[in-house]
Write an enzyme that holds these catalytic residues in place. Structure first.
Site, short mmCIF file in Angstrom:
data_model
loop_
_atom_site.label_atom_id
_atom_site.label_comp_id
_atom_site.label_asym_id
_atom_site.label_seq_id
_atom_site.Cartn_x
_atom_site.Cartn_y
_atom_site.Cartn_z
N GLU A 87 0.82 -1.20 0.00
CA GLU A 87 0.00 0.00 0.00
C GLU A 87 0.86 1.25 0.00
OE1 GLU A 87 -3.47 -2.41 2.34
OE2 GLU A 87 -3.40 -0.25 2.43
N CYS A 100 3.84 8.26 1.20
CA CYS A 100 4.22 7.28 2.22
C CYS A 100 4.37 5.95 1.50
CB CYS A 100 3.11 7.25 3.26
SG CYS A 100 3.30 5.93 4.44
N CYS A 107 5.49 -7.40 7.30
CA CYS A 107 6.58 -7.03 8.19
C CYS A 107 6.79 -8.15 9.19
CB CYS A 107 6.26 -5.73 8.95
SG CYS A 107 7.62 -5.16 9.99
N CYS A 111 5.03 -6.03 15.78
CA CYS A 111 4.52 -5.08 16.78
C CYS A 111 3.02 -5.37 17.00
CB CYS A 111 4.73 -3.65 16.32
SG CYS A 111 6.46 -3.27 16.05
N CYS A 114 0.09 -3.09 15.46
CA CYS A 114 0.21 -2.69 14.05
C CYS A 114 -0.43 -3.74 13.13
CB CYS A 114 1.68 -2.52 13.72
SG CYS A 114 2.01 -2.32 11.96
N LEU A 209 9.07 4.84 18.94
CA LEU A 209 9.46 4.49 20.31
C LEU A 209 8.29 3.84 21.08
CD1 LEU A 209 12.02 4.78 22.09
CD2 LEU A 209 11.03 6.89 22.98
N HIS A 210 7.22 4.57 21.23
CA HIS A 210 5.95 4.10 21.83
C HIS A 210 6.02 3.76 23.32
CE1 HIS A 210 4.58 4.24 17.77
NE2 HIS A 210 5.18 3.13 17.41
N CYS A 327 -0.59 4.79 8.87
CA CYS A 327 -0.37 4.61 10.30
C CYS A 327 -0.65 3.20 10.76
CB CYS A 327 -1.19 5.59 11.09
SG CYS A 327 -0.69 7.26 10.79
N1 SAH Z 1 8.34 -0.20 10.41
C1 SAH Z 1 8.56 1.20 10.51
C2 SAH Z 1 7.79 2.02 9.49
C3 SAH Z 1 6.40 1.60 9.16
S1 SAH Z 1 5.21 1.78 10.45
C4 SAH Z 1 8.25 1.67 11.92
O1 SAH Z 1 7.71 0.90 12.70
O2 SAH Z 1 8.60 2.81 12.22
C5 SAH Z 1 4.90 3.55 10.38
C6 SAH Z 1 4.43 4.15 11.68
O3 SAH Z 1 3.09 3.75 12.00
C7 SAH Z 1 5.29 3.75 12.87
O4 SAH Z 1 5.58 4.88 13.64
C8 SAH Z 1 4.38 2.80 13.60
O5 SAH Z 1 4.72 2.68 14.95
C9 SAH Z 1 3.05 3.45 13.37
N2 SAH Z 1 1.90 2.59 13.67
C10 SAH Z 1 1.80 1.26 13.48
N3 SAH Z 1 0.58 0.82 13.86
C11 SAH Z 1 -0.10 1.90 14.30
C12 SAH Z 1 -1.41 2.09 14.80
N4 SAH Z 1 -2.27 1.07 14.92
N5 SAH Z 1 -1.77 3.35 15.13
C13 SAH Z 1 -0.92 4.40 14.99
N6 SAH Z 1 0.32 4.27 14.51
C14 SAH Z 1 0.73 3.04 14.18
FE1 SF4 Z 2 6.62 -3.55 11.26
FE2 SF4 Z 2 4.36 -2.36 11.98
FE3 SF4 Z 2 6.29 -2.73 13.77
FE4 SF4 Z 2 6.63 -0.90 11.81
S1 SF4 Z 2 5.10 -0.84 13.45
S2 SF4 Z 2 8.10 -2.47 12.53
S3 SF4 Z 2 5.52 -1.94 10.14
S4 SF4 Z 2 5.15 -4.37 12.72
#
Ligand code: SAH
Ligand code: SF4
Length: 356
Positions: A87, A100, A107, A111, A114, A209-210, A327
């Site tokens: 996407e 983007c 992936c 996480c 995500c 970071l989160h 996101c």
């Molecule tokens: N893998 C990389 C880039 C792709 S994810 C990374 O993790 O940075 C892009 C962004 O979307 C990251 O900051 C990720 O933490 C955020 N993201 C993933 N799932 C999300 C969600 N459900 N709500 C908001 N942000 C989210």
């Molecule tokens: Fe992969 Fe999603 Fe974690 Fe980014 S936030 S590293 S896309 S699993």
């Protein structure tokens, strides 16, 4: 053969054996400076154009396209030649036009919050597959000039390191984009951050970071079990010292998980020594993670709390959220339901089954 966008100017020259140098320049200009498909590079003789188009077909077939925000946001689902899907999102703002891009199909980082992570890993993308996302978006955004590329689509760009760096170099050197307008977002692959710092590219780096608490971050982003917060901070410091560039932390606010006063103190303590900027965004709900994003009042209070603690923080513009742009929602919402938006409002859906 692969995409013509795999090739640098030199490599294009080598692949056009027997053609005069000015033909290479015409092709290069058409591809990299005018965003043309090869069969649109009309300065080339028809026979050559047709041969090149046949030998180097487009990598991407748009299987879904959703436009929202009065035309300012476009989201595509592309099928690759082997059927894997990725996407891409185009976002036009007043002062910039950003695409983007995805760096992987799926992936492997897992996480928990995500959607891409929940769906798992399919495969690495090639340089051409990433660049073509940029080109499709640039064409759709015309006549405005595409100014920014962010690696915040599907995938972890630093887990596809050589391709990511190859794409960055081509965007900078061939396409002529300013390196600081290229943003790599990473979940925190510490050694790869350090390696990236040595590439001589003045990029923008965003670290997702989160949580600034190892126990919590281990659950949210399992990479933390390999490279914990102390190791990650060392990599961030290396980045800052080596590149002279600031970095930003992404923080998706999750109700009761990382939006508490304790999380605020931990984040401020982690961020201050690095002078990093914090981008806050309320979590987008995903089917596999049954926790809510923080309420808008809490998002604002969290931002104010950071500022009061001496940390530079902004709430990220969530425009485009109705189509879950960029996101971590990528890969779920449109699948099987073209054009469905979670807020129930209408969208324009165009299904194009021909290669772009
Ligand atoms: N893998 C990389 C880039 C792709 S994810 C990374 O993790 O940075 C892009 C962004 O979307 C990251 O900051 C990720 O933490 C955020 N993201 C993933 N799932 C999300 C969600 N459900 N709500 C908001 N942000 C989210
Ligand atoms: Fe992969 Fe999603 Fe974690 Fe980014 S936030 S590293 S896309 S699993």
């Amino acid at each position: 053969m692969g995409s013509l966008y795999e090739l640098t100017r030199e490599e294009l020259g080598a692949s056009l054996t027997g053609e005069p140098r000015f033909r290479v320049d015409q092709l290069w200009r058409g591809l990299w400076r005018e965003d043309r498909l090869v069969d649109e590079v009309t300065t080339l003789p028809k026979g050559l154009r047709e041969r090149l188009a046949l030998e180097h077909p487009s990598s991407l077939t748009a299987i879904n396209e959703v436009v929202s925000d009065g035309g300012a946001t476009t989201r595509w689902v592309f099928a690759l030649h082997d059927g894997a899907t990725i996407e891409t999102v185009l976002m036009a703002y007043e002062d910039r036009v950003t695409v983007c891009v995805s760096s992987q199909a799926g992936c492997a980082m897992g996480c928990s919050f995500c959607a891409t992570g929940q769906a798992g890993f399919t495969r690495q993308l090639s340089v051409g597959e990433v660049i073509e996302q940029v080109v499709v978006a640039a064409r759709a955004g015309a006549p405005r000039r595409l100014s920014n590329v962010v690696f915040m689509g599907m995938g972890e760009p630093l887990a596809n390191y050589d391709v990511t760096v190859g794409v960055l170099r081509r965007l900078h050197e061939e396409r002529g984009m300013s390196a600081r307008h290229l943003t790599v977002s990473t979940v925190g692959v510490a050694p790869a951050i350090e390696r990236l710092a040595g590439e001589g590219l003045a990029l923008t780096l965003a670290v997702s970071l989160h949580s600034a608490n190892d126990e919590v971050r281990n659950d949210l982003a399992p990479i933390n079990r390999r490279y914990d917060l102390t190791r990650l901070a060392a990599a961030c410091r290396h980045w800052i010292e080596e590149t002279g560039r600031r970095l930003s932390f992404e923080w998706a606010l999750i109700d009761g998980v990382n939006d508490t006063d304790r999380a605020l103190d931990e984040l401020a303590a982690y961020t201050r020594p690095l002078a990093a900027h914090v981008n806050l965004i309320p979590l987008n709900p995903t089917p596999g993670y049954l926790v809510r994003g923080s309420a808008p009042e809490r998002v604002r209070a969290f931002r104010d709390g950071l500022i009061a603690r001496g940390v530079n923080a902004t709430v990220r513009n969530t425009r485009g959220r109705s189509i879950d742009a960029a996101c971590g929602q990528l890969a779920t919402v449109t699948r099987g339901k073209p054009g469905l938006r979670r807020d129930g409002s209408t969208t324009t859906v165009a299904l194009r089954n021909k290669p772009l």
